[in-house]
Design a protein around this motif. Structure first.
Motif, PDB file in Angstrom:
ATOM      1  N   GLN A  51      31.322  25.427 145.496  1.00 50.87           N
ATOM      2  CA  GLN A  51      30.586  26.667 145.638  1.00 50.87           C
ATOM      3  C   GLN A  51      29.529  26.522 146.723  1.00 50.87           C
ATOM      4  OE1 GLN A  51      31.753  29.031 143.904  1.00 50.87           O
ATOM      5  NE2 GLN A  51      30.285  30.648 143.564  1.00 50.87           N
ATOM      6  N   GLU A  52      29.689  27.240 147.806  1.00 51.29           N
ATOM      7  CA  GLU A  52      28.714  27.213 148.893  1.00 51.29           C
ATOM      8  C   GLU A  52      27.842  28.459 148.807  1.00 51.29           C
ATOM      9  OE1 GLU A  52      28.222  24.943 151.223  1.00 51.29           O
ATOM     10  OE2 GLU A  52      29.914  23.628 150.754  1.00 51.29           O
ATOM     11  N   LYS A  53      26.577  28.306 149.138  1.00 55.61           N
ATOM     12  CA  LYS A  53      25.695  29.454 149.194  1.00 55.61           C
ATOM     13  C   LYS A  53      26.156  30.356 150.342  1.00 55.61           C
ATOM     14  CE  LYS A  53      20.877  30.830 149.849  1.00 55.61           C
ATOM     15  NZ  LYS A  53      19.500  30.357 150.152  1.00 55.61           N
ATOM     16  N   GLY A  57      26.750  33.449 159.164  1.00 51.67           N
ATOM     17  CA  GLY A  57      27.316  32.412 160.023  1.00 51.67           C
ATOM     18  C   GLY A  57      28.328  31.521 159.335  1.00 51.67           C
ATOM     19  N   ASN A  58      28.412  31.600 157.996  1.00 48.91           N
ATOM     20  CA  ASN A  58      29.429  30.831 157.278  1.00 48.91           C
ATOM     21  C   ASN A  58      30.824  31.358 157.612  1.00 48.91           C
ATOM     22  OD1 ASN A  58      27.427  29.399 156.041  1.00 48.91           O
ATOM     23  ND2 ASN A  58      27.976  29.957 153.942  1.00 48.91           N
ATOM     24  N   ILE A  59      31.792  30.453 157.642  1.00 45.82           N
ATOM     25  CA  ILE A  59      33.186  30.820 157.912  1.00 45.82           C
ATOM     26  C   ILE A  59      34.029  30.474 156.689  1.00 45.82           C
ATOM     27  CG2 ILE A  59      35.215  30.342 159.357  1.00 45.82           C
ATOM     28  CD1 ILE A  59      33.186  29.698 161.607  1.00 45.82           C
ATOM     29  N   TYR A  60      34.904  31.387 156.311  1.00 41.65           N
ATOM     30  CA  TYR A  60      35.748  31.199 155.132  1.00 41.65           C
ATOM     31  C   TYR A  60      37.206  31.477 155.480  1.00 41.65           C
ATOM     32  CZ  TYR A  60      31.339  31.397 152.542  1.00 41.65           C
ATOM     33  OH  TYR A  60      30.069  31.163 152.084  1.00 41.65           O
ATOM     34  N   LEU A  61      38.073  30.974 154.607  1.00 43.85           N
ATOM     35  CA  LEU A  61      39.510  31.215 154.722  1.00 43.85           C
ATOM     36  C   LEU A  61      40.018  31.769 153.404  1.00 43.85           C
ATOM     37  CD1 LEU A  61      42.386  30.928 155.938  1.00 43.85           C
ATOM     38  CD2 LEU A  61      42.371  28.548 155.129  1.00 43.85           C
ATOM     39  N   THR A  62      40.731  32.875 153.474  1.00 45.09           N
ATOM     40  CA  THR A  62      41.396  33.427 152.301  1.00 45.09           C
ATOM     41  C   THR A  62      42.799  33.836 152.721  1.00 45.09           C
ATOM     42  OG1 THR A  62      41.197  35.007 150.464  1.00 45.09           O
ATOM     43  CG2 THR A  62      40.614  35.811 152.659  1.00 45.09           C
ATOM     44  N   PHE A  63      43.580  34.360 151.789  1.00 45.65           N
ATOM     45  CA  PHE A  63      44.951  34.765 152.109  1.00 45.65           C
ATOM     46  C   PHE A  63      45.240  36.155 151.578  1.00 45.65           C
ATOM     47  CE2 PHE A  63      45.069  30.162 152.214  1.00 45.65           C
ATOM     48  CZ  PHE A  63      45.822  29.900 153.345  1.00 45.65           C
ATOM     49  N   GLU A  64      45.940  36.929 152.372  1.00 43.34           N
ATOM     50  CA  GLU A  64      46.496  38.207 151.942  1.00 43.34           C
ATOM     51  C   GLU A  64      47.992  37.986 151.835  1.00 43.34           C
ATOM     52  OE1 GLU A  64      46.578  42.116 150.716  1.00 43.34           O
ATOM     53  OE2 GLU A  64      44.846  40.824 151.050  1.00 43.34           O
ATOM     54  N   THR A 118      32.837  41.601 148.781  1.00 47.14           N
ATOM     55  CA  THR A 118      31.808  41.344 147.772  1.00 47.14           C
ATOM     56  C   THR A 118      31.545  39.843 147.695  1.00 47.14           C
ATOM     57  OG1 THR A 118      33.427  41.079 145.990  1.00 47.14           O
ATOM     58  CG2 THR A 118      32.622  43.326 146.429  1.00 47.14           C
ATOM     59  N   ALA A 119      30.452  39.479 147.048  1.00 46.93           N
ATOM     60  CA  ALA A 119      30.132  38.060 146.866  1.00 46.93           C
ATOM     61  C   ALA A 119      31.236  37.359 146.080  1.00 46.93           C
ATOM     62  CB  ALA A 119      28.790  37.919 146.146  1.00 46.93           C
ATOM     63  N   ASP A 120      31.808  38.051 145.090  1.00 46.39           N
ATOM     64  CA  ASP A 120      32.874  37.454 144.291  1.00 46.39           C
ATOM     65  C   ASP A 120      34.105  37.161 145.148  1.00 46.39           C
ATOM     66  OD1 ASP A 120      34.011  36.682 141.683  1.00 46.39           O
ATOM     67  OD2 ASP A 120      35.333  38.397 142.001  1.00 46.39           O
ATOM     68  N   PHE A 127      35.592  27.706 151.735  1.00 43.67           N
ATOM     69  CA  PHE A 127      34.566  27.513 152.763  1.00 43.67           C
ATOM     70  C   PHE A 127      35.154  26.632 153.860  1.00 43.67           C
ATOM     71  CE2 PHE A 127      31.081  24.972 154.580  1.00 43.67           C
ATOM     72  CZ  PHE A 127      30.293  25.994 155.085  1.00 43.67           C
ATOM     73  N   TYR A 128      35.048  27.103 155.124  1.00 49.37           N
ATOM     74  CA  TYR A 128      35.708  26.403 156.226  1.00 49.37           C
ATOM     75  C   TYR A 128      34.732  25.746 157.193  1.00 49.37           C
ATOM     76  CZ  TYR A 128      39.475  25.484 159.551  1.00 49.37           C
ATOM     77  OH  TYR A 128      40.387  24.854 160.371  1.00 49.37           O
TER      78      TYR A 128
END
Length: 288
Positions: A51-53, A57-64, A118-120, A127-128
């Motif tokens: 869990q990152e705050k 500027g944070n970079i994330y990876l998700t999938f559709e 959203t935050a959720d 987190f990347y």
């Protein structure tokens, strides 16, 4: 086949087909095949949840489904986060895409392709990393209109209408289309609000007493609400309550129930917006 065409076809197959389909349909060069294999390997990874705050500027990876979506946190608006899509298909970037290096890999930040989470939703992403401060500052200055263009060495090539880069832009926008509507979904119908991205061509040199506050489109009216610093997009009664598509600047919104008004919130002072130019970049149509 031109190299840019080969790259674009590989990109299309990444988002539209399985790896087996790709290898049997196209003879890809080793680098393109390796990129696609790496993608499908990533999908099967079950990373340790850390869990990152959530920070700008944070970079994330998700999938559709099977499509990877990299994104950067750009701003927080009440309970939502405005994010910008990123891509590792840097060869398909154009002059509005910022080149940046993350974890020893090149990416583009699609400054034109914003959406909302959203935050959720962010906490369910991987987190990347974090964008270099100097690169984030360039994105912010470009979107705020403080600089007219990205530095030559930090952007993609200039692309013309109909080019593979522009087709790539269209596909990239479609991938995250449903997330662009999140601000509308979270507001009561009578408070529908859309944040307008900075558009330098919509600014006008003010001439005292001559700036217009109302403009007419084919089936809508735009009116400047100077007191509340917003623009009212007033829609006709014959469209209200129906399904439709509204295009504002480069963004397309699918609306299940067209309201009486949609409020457009600019980043600039409302009096600096040329409402007639804005009206030319808006279309409204009913869908079945």
């Amino acid at each position: 086949m031109r190299e840019i065409e080969r790259i674009y076809l590989a990109y299309l197959n990444e988002i539209e087909k399985s790896l087996e389909d790709i290898e049997t349909t196209y003879k890809l060069d080793p680098s393109s095949k390796e990129k696609i294999k790496r993608l499908f390997t990533l999908i099967n990874i079950k990373p340790e949840k850390k869990q990152e705050k959530i920070e700008i500027g944070n970079i994330y990876l998700t999938f559709e489904e099977h499509i990877p979506i990299y994104y950067i946190i750009y701003d927080q608006i009440d309970d939502l986060y405005e994010v910008l899509k990123m891509s590792d298909w840097v060869e398909l970037g154009n002059e509005n895409d910022l080149l940046t290096r993350i974890n020893d890999e090149w990416f583009i930040v699609e400054t034109w392709n914003n959406f909302y989470l959203t935050a959720d939703q962010i906490n369910r992403s991987i987190f990347y990393g974090k964008i270099p401060k100097e690169d984030f500052d360039l994105v912010r200055k470009f979107l705020n209109g403080e600089i007219k263009e990205l530095p030559r060495e930090k952007r993609g090539l200039t692309a013309s209408e109909g080019s593979y880069q522009m087709q790539f832009h269209k596909k990239e926008s479609q991938i995250v289309r449903k997330y662009k509507l999140l601000p509308l979904e979270q507001l009561p119908e009578f408070e529908n609000t859309i944040e307008l991205p900075p558009k330098r061509e919509l600014l006008l040199e003010l001439v005292a007493g001559k700036e217009k506050t109302t403009a007419f489109g084919e089936n809508f009216v735009l009116h400047k609400d100077l007191e509340n610093n917003r623009i009212e997009l007033i829609l006709p009664k014959e469209l209200q309550g129906k399904k439709g598509i509204i295009t504002i600047l480069d963004q397309t919104y699918q609306i299940d129930h067209i309201p009486e008004k949609i409020y457009l919130k600019p980043t600039e002072e409302i009096k600096k917006i040329d409402v007639e130019k804005l009206a030319q970049k808006i279309s409204v149509r009913e869908t079945k």
